[in-house]
Design an enzyme around this catalytic site. Structure first.
Site, PDB file in Angstrom:
ATOM      1  N   SER A 245      -0.288  -5.901  11.339  1.00  0.00           N
ATOM      2  CA  SER A 245       0.422  -4.666  10.966  1.00  0.00           C
ATOM      3  C   SER A 245      -0.526  -3.509  10.708  1.00  0.00           C
ATOM      4  O   SER A 245      -0.164  -2.347  10.931  1.00  0.00           O
ATOM      5  CB  SER A 245       1.283  -4.911   9.726  1.00  0.00           C
ATOM      6  OG  SER A 245       0.483  -5.326   8.624  1.00  0.00           O
TER       7      SER A 245
ATOM      8  N   ASP B 106      -0.352  -0.039  -0.702  1.00  0.00           N
ATOM      9  CA  ASP B 106       0.437  -0.961  -1.514  1.00  0.00           C
ATOM     10  C   ASP B 106      -0.388  -2.140  -2.010  1.00  0.00           C
ATOM     11  O   ASP B 106       0.156  -3.140  -2.453  1.00  0.00           O
ATOM     12  CB  ASP B 106       1.627  -1.480  -0.698  1.00  0.00           C
ATOM     13  CG  ASP B 106       1.198  -2.056   0.658  1.00  0.00           C
ATOM     14  OD1 ASP B 106      -0.012  -2.309   0.835  1.00  0.00           O
ATOM     15  OD2 ASP B 106       2.065  -2.247   1.532  1.00  0.00           O
TER      16      ASP B 106
ATOM     17  N   HIS C  36      -1.937  -2.726   2.780  1.00  0.00           N
ATOM     18  CA  HIS C  36      -1.963  -1.814   3.927  1.00  0.00           C
ATOM     19  C   HIS C  36      -2.688  -0.520   3.561  1.00  0.00           C
ATOM     20  O   HIS C  36      -2.781  -0.159   2.382  1.00  0.00           O
ATOM     21  CB  HIS C  36      -0.538  -1.524   4.398  1.00  0.00           C
ATOM     22  CG  HIS C  36       0.198  -2.758   4.811  1.00  0.00           C
ATOM     23  ND1 HIS C  36       1.046  -3.427   3.958  1.00  0.00           N
ATOM     24  CD2 HIS C  36       0.201  -3.448   5.969  1.00  0.00           C
ATOM     25  CE1 HIS C  36       1.545  -4.485   4.589  1.00  0.00           C
ATOM     26  NE2 HIS C  36       1.039  -4.521   5.807  1.00  0.00           N
TER      27      HIS C  36
END
Length: 234
Positions: free
Chosen positions: A14, A186, A189
């Site tokens: 991601s 967070d 990320h």
């Protein structure tokens, strides 16, 4: 006549998938290489190296590997999930190493030289931030720790050393910065500052590999308006 432009492939999870968002590190690299090559995002959110190893031949068949100028392999953040809390993503360090080597073997079998591969370690985990995110977003306990992720970062560096491949140890260099937690949105990320930081660090490694890439197609001022075919179709 050229049929395709050179490619830089960004392959990862991601953190790579999101890198083409506003202010993302992938977009930063693409901007640096305007009109020289295609910067291709092949980030797969949630994937660990076991899944990535299976997906790689589908995303990049061996017949296309000769078009690749550089490939970044940025995996480990999901592998480092704690086995007892998130077994669906957890991969042992030894399996992580084997999977990374298998993917590199595949790329090299397709003709990609070691000098054209850049490994990127998983970034650090800011525990308080990730704990809060896990609880408020998913209602679960914190499923990653910085210390455990560090084992995968170290393993990534070892793979790079063993195979003679360059590595960007973002896990270490990020934590050398004051208030490094600001680089994480967070706790896991990348924040806007983190994307900028990673982009700048990666560009230091990519710039020497790409500085001799020519601009694709002639400058418009060099095209004869009375005979554009001469410049553009030959």
């Amino acid at each position: 006549m050229m049929t395709s432009w050179p490619k830089i492939i960004l392959f990862g999870d991601s953190i790579t998938q999101f890198s083409f968002g506003e202010g993302g590190w992938g977009a930063f690299i693409a901007d640096k290489l305007q009109r020289k090559c295609d910067v291709v995002n092949r980030g797969l959110s949630g994937y660990n190296t076991s899944l990535a190893k299976l997906a790689l031949p589908r995303l990049l068949p061996k017949s296309q590997i000769p078009q690749v100028s550089v490939l970044t392999l940025f995996m480990g953040a999901n592998d480092a999930a704690l086995e007892e809390l998130y077994p669906q993503q957890y991969i042992s360090v030894s399996s992580y190493v084997a999977n990374m080597k298998a993917m590199i073997d595949y790329l090299q079998e397709g003709g990609l030289e070691a000098s054209k591969i850049v490994l990127i370690t998983p970034p650090p985990i800011y525990g308080e931030g990730w704990k809060k995110h896990c609880q408020t977003t998913y209602g679960v306990a914190q499923n990653r720790t910085n210390a455990n992720t560090g084992l995968y970062a170290k393993a990534c560096c070892t793979v790079a050393k063993d195979l003679g491949i360059e590595v960007l140890d973002i896990y270490t260099i990020m934590q050398q910065e004051p208030k490094w937690e600001r680089y994480l949105l967070d706790g896991l990320h990348l924040s806007p500052d983190g994307n900028q930081f990673l982009g700048e660090q990666l560009w230091k490694m990519l710039e020497p590999k790409t500085r001799d890439m020519p601009m694709q197609l002639p400058d418009w001022k060099d095209v004869d308006p009375n005979n554009p075919e001469e410049a553009l179709l030959k």
